[in-house]
Design a protein around this motif. Sequence first.
Motif, short mmCIF file in Angstrom:
data_model
loop_
_atom_site.label_atom_id
_atom_site.label_comp_id
_atom_site.label_asym_id
_atom_site.label_seq_id
_atom_site.Cartn_x
_atom_site.Cartn_y
_atom_site.Cartn_z
N GLY A 317 0.78 -1.23 0.00
CA GLY A 317 0.00 0.00 0.00
C GLY A 317 0.81 1.27 0.00
N GLY A 318 2.12 1.16 -0.12
CA GLY A 318 2.98 2.34 -0.13
C GLY A 318 3.95 2.31 -1.29
N GLU A 319 4.92 3.23 -1.26
CA GLU A 319 5.91 3.33 -2.33
C GLU A 319 7.30 3.09 -1.76
OE1 GLU A 319 7.72 6.53 -5.59
OE2 GLU A 319 5.83 6.95 -4.54
N LEU A 320 8.05 2.22 -2.43
CA LEU A 320 9.41 1.88 -2.01
C LEU A 320 10.41 2.44 -3.02
CD1 LEU A 320 11.37 0.24 -0.16
CD2 LEU A 320 11.04 -1.68 -1.75
N GLU A 321 11.44 3.12 -2.50
CA GLU A 321 12.53 3.59 -3.35
C GLU A 321 13.84 3.03 -2.81
OE1 GLU A 321 12.92 7.71 -4.98
OE2 GLU A 321 14.69 7.78 -3.68
N ALA A 322 14.64 2.48 -3.70
CA ALA A 322 15.95 1.94 -3.33
C ALA A 322 16.99 2.48 -4.31
CB ALA A 322 15.93 0.42 -3.34
N GLN A 323 18.08 2.97 -3.77
CA GLN A 323 19.15 3.51 -4.60
C GLN A 323 20.48 2.89 -4.18
OE1 GLN A 323 20.75 7.61 -3.97
NE2 GLN A 323 20.18 7.98 -6.10
N ILE A 324 21.27 2.51 -5.18
CA ILE A 324 22.62 2.04 -4.96
C ILE A 324 23.54 2.92 -5.79
CG2 ILE A 324 22.39 0.26 -6.75
CD1 ILE A 324 24.36 -1.45 -5.13
N TYR A 325 24.65 3.36 -5.21
CA TYR A 325 25.52 4.29 -5.93
C TYR A 325 26.98 4.04 -5.63
CZ TYR A 325 25.68 6.81 -1.46
OH TYR A 325 25.85 7.14 -0.14
N ASP A 326 27.81 4.51 -6.53
CA ASP A 326 29.26 4.48 -6.36
C ASP A 326 29.79 5.81 -6.88
OD1 ASP A 326 31.79 2.58 -5.90
OD2 ASP A 326 32.17 3.78 -7.69
N GLN A 327 30.63 6.47 -6.09
CA GLN A 327 31.17 7.76 -6.48
C GLN A 327 32.65 7.79 -6.15
OE1 GLN A 327 31.99 10.62 -4.20
NE2 GLN A 327 31.90 12.35 -5.59
N SER A 328 33.46 8.23 -7.12
CA SER A 328 34.90 8.35 -6.89
C SER A 328 35.33 9.78 -7.19
CB SER A 328 35.68 7.36 -7.78
OG SER A 328 35.46 7.62 -9.15
N PHE A 329 36.27 10.26 -6.38
CA PHE A 329 36.73 11.64 -6.50
C PHE A 329 38.24 11.69 -6.33
CE2 PHE A 329 38.19 15.42 -4.22
CZ PHE A 329 37.78 16.43 -5.06
N GLU A 330 38.89 12.50 -7.15
CA GLU A 330 40.30 12.82 -6.95
C GLU A 330 40.48 14.31 -7.19
OE1 GLU A 330 44.87 11.86 -8.46
OE2 GLU A 330 43.20 10.58 -9.12
N GLY A 331 41.00 15.00 -6.19
CA GLY A 331 41.23 16.43 -6.29
C GLY A 331 42.69 16.74 -6.05
N LEU A 332 43.38 17.24 -7.08
CA LEU A 332 44.80 17.60 -6.96
C LEU A 332 44.90 19.09 -6.64
CD1 LEU A 332 47.80 16.72 -7.34
CD2 LEU A 332 47.59 17.53 -9.71
N PHE A 333 45.69 19.41 -5.61
CA PHE A 333 45.90 20.79 -5.20
C PHE A 333 47.22 21.30 -5.78
CE2 PHE A 333 42.94 19.00 -2.29
CZ PHE A 333 42.10 20.04 -1.91
N GLU A 334 47.31 22.63 -5.86
CA GLU A 334 48.58 23.22 -6.27
C GLU A 334 49.64 22.91 -5.19
OE1 GLU A 334 48.68 24.44 -9.17
OE2 GLU A 334 46.74 25.37 -9.64
N GLY A 335 50.88 22.86 -5.61
CA GLY A 335 51.95 22.54 -4.67
C GLY A 335 52.82 23.73 -4.34
#
Length: 713
Positions: A317-335
């Motif tokens: 009688g209701g609504e089901l939401e399911a989410q699966i995720y993968d996130q990758s990040f690389e941030g290079l800073f000035e040296g």
Amino acid sequence: MKTLTPPVTLIAAAIVSSIWMKVAIAQTPLEPPEEQLDEIVVRAARIGATASAIAGTVSIIDAETIVQQAAISDDLYSVLSITVPGFSPSIQKLTGRSETLRGRNPLYLVDGVPQHNALRDGSRDGHSFDLDFIERIEVINGSNAIQGVGATGGVVNTVTVSPESNSGWNTRIRARLLSSDDFDSDSLGYKASVLAMHGGEDVDVALGIALHERGLFIDDNGNPVGMFPTQGDIMDSTSVNIFGKVTWRYAPEGAATLVFNDFDLERNGDFRPVLGDRAADIPTGTIEGDPSADVGDPARNENRLISLTVNQGNVLGGELEAQIYDQSFEGLFEGGEFGGFFRLTPDGDPFLDQSAIVSDKFGIKTTYNKSFDRLALTLGLDFFEDSSAQVLAQSGREWVPETDFRSIAPFLQLGYEVSDKLSVSGGLRTEFASLEVDDYVTIAAANSTPVAGGDPDFDETLFNLGVIYRINDSFTVYGAFSEGFTMPDVGRVLRAVNTPGQDVDNLFALEPIVTDNVELGVEWQRGGFTGRLAAFRSQADNGARLILNDAGVFEVQRQETDIDGFEVVAEYALESSQVIGANYSNADGQFDSDGIGGVDTDLDGVNIGPNRLNLYAYGPLAQVITWRVTLSYLEDRDFRGPAAPVNRDFDGYWIANAFANWDTRSGQLYLGVENLFNEGYFTYFAQTEPGARADTFFRGNGRTLTLGWDYTF
């Protein structure tokens, strides 16, 4: 530098002049009209509710407003700072440092996928996707835990574009040319994007690619704005975004949506920074030259996410939401050498190095919504895993060891319509979290100190309660209490250990930050007038504040922090379809500088933004032209208290922006103008940055033009 003088200068001047003759003082709308807000389900809230059913401040920035604001300054922080009261001014750099919501960090999401790197916060959350693929932005002000770790200032959820079902194929081409008002060749930039969408009976598809080449930003005196030599810059950069979204309606009440986004931004490396002189009022600058000998490889952001979301109706009688995720990040800073900060041995010579934050996130989010007459029930269970480190790219060393964070969080939310006038809501979320770090050794700048690893765990139960009372058709009052939860910047804590005998299990600074948010508000609407007044208080008994140490590096200091303020929004729609309005935000924050209890010193400019007034007007003109003019005033701010930085007070300034769109048979032509009157100023961050460094004394952008064309077929 070369100067170009094409006829477009006269065209730009003519359009801007005609707009300004129509309105003298204006700014941008906070939200679309209230009727549109009521119809939109705010996905950031996860309770299947419209904005009017949420006890708190909610802003919806629609696609048209995003386009208009991006034509003035094309980055998320700039759009938010001009449209959301309580959001601090953008510094228009690769970093989002000092860009807060009500004095605390918001949690950034893309279709519900978190972008925040809580374990080693590089403040680059907002530069992870292109605005050309965003349909709307949902902002919930104030601490809350509904989306998990990170939302101590609120939630900013960007919703990606989707085609209408059964609409067939259509393709949108968007092109922009950017320049300073004197058309200096170094300031020239361009942007082009293509978005192809197909709305079918069972399957919808959206595919896009965007290329953005930025030149230098030029100040009011015709000089290049200073480049940020440590955190990185969006000037002199190239970004590429590849986007894909597929929705399959596999059943009458079921749909699955796959989203892929790959965003890369890298500085081109054609220019190098020049130190300023604060005592002589000389701003940080930028000149041509290869900076690799001084700061290493150009700074960059690489962000990739993939998510699969399944929505299934009629589940018990209701609504089901399911989410699966993968996130990758690389941030290079000035040296840089930083006076030997990156030296290889405690007594070694200065050494050029630069750091990179790498983070991989995996998560599963489930939400179940069901209504029982007047009762609304939301149940959920989230799993979140984040593995992060900070490495030194030139020498291959590890500055922050690999750190693993895991969280399992069940939550319950209830909403009850007591009567047609009164509704109440409340809920709780319990975070069962653990942190794991192996044995490691700090770098030479922290005395090459060995630190024993550990796996501390903790649990936090976070509550919320809200009440909405509709006095009549025109007036609504509400009150809300909510708690938010985040980790301190764990990486800054771990890399700063310089005393032998420490172990991760006993580092007090790793304890989570819990913020309590109380808000009272009133909303009213009568005829063409809408308004809102909200007052809030945000408190953290064991908060986290960034402070600058003797080595010139920001560290985390755990201290009690209190922030309180108010926001006012007023808008009036004229019978001519023109709209005028204003919003004002005011916030004050203090912290406990001596650790004995009670706050005694103002938060500095890195930790809280200025008070701000936005005036705006917009509307149609001659049926085929739409226009928008804005005026923002940032008030002076003085910082007081025994631990306040000396001579870091803020001298306020005002900025006017303008936009005009011409709807033609061959698409839409538009012109955006940033800093319409070429006002000269130093940015809020530049004036209030506690270190008062010579490399952060940034002048603001002068008059800047964006000429754009959109065509859909």
